[in-house]
Design a protein around this motif. Structure first.
Motif: not given
Length: 79
Positions: A62, A64-66
Motif C-alpha cells: 500500500y 500512503y500519502t502525507s
C-alpha cells in the motif's frame, strides 16, 4: 567487506541475503533488525534495496500519502 556474487546473479539480492539471512523468518524481531544495516551513498540504491525487502513480505503493498501543510484549513486544525 567483500561479498562474492555469481555471474548473472542480482548483486543487491545477494547483499541483502548476506546481511539479513533468513529475513522472512526474522523480520519482526527487533534485535535482528537493529543489529545490522546496509549503508549506501545514493538514494537510487536505497530504492533498489527497499524493493528487494518489500518483495520479501507476503501480501499486498500500500502507498500512503502525507502532506506538509493543509490548504484551505478554515478551522485551523493544522499548523
Amino acid at each position: 567487506m567483500t561479498i562474492s556474487t555469481n555471474e548473472g546473479s542480482n548483486p543487491i539480492l545477494t547483499l541483502v541475503e548476506h546481511i539479513y539471512p533468513n529475513f522472512t523468518k526474522n523480520a519482526f524481531k527487533s534485535k535482528y533488525l537493529t543489529s545490522r544495516a546496509i549503508l549506501t551513498p545514493k538514494n537510487e540504491f536505497v530504492d533498489r534495496i527497499n524493493k528487494v525487502f518489500m518483495d520479501k513480505f507476503l501480501g499486498s503493498t500500500y502507498t500512503y500519502t502525507s502532506f506538509d501543510k493543509a490548504t484551505n484549513d478554515k478551522q485551523e486544525n493544522y499548523p
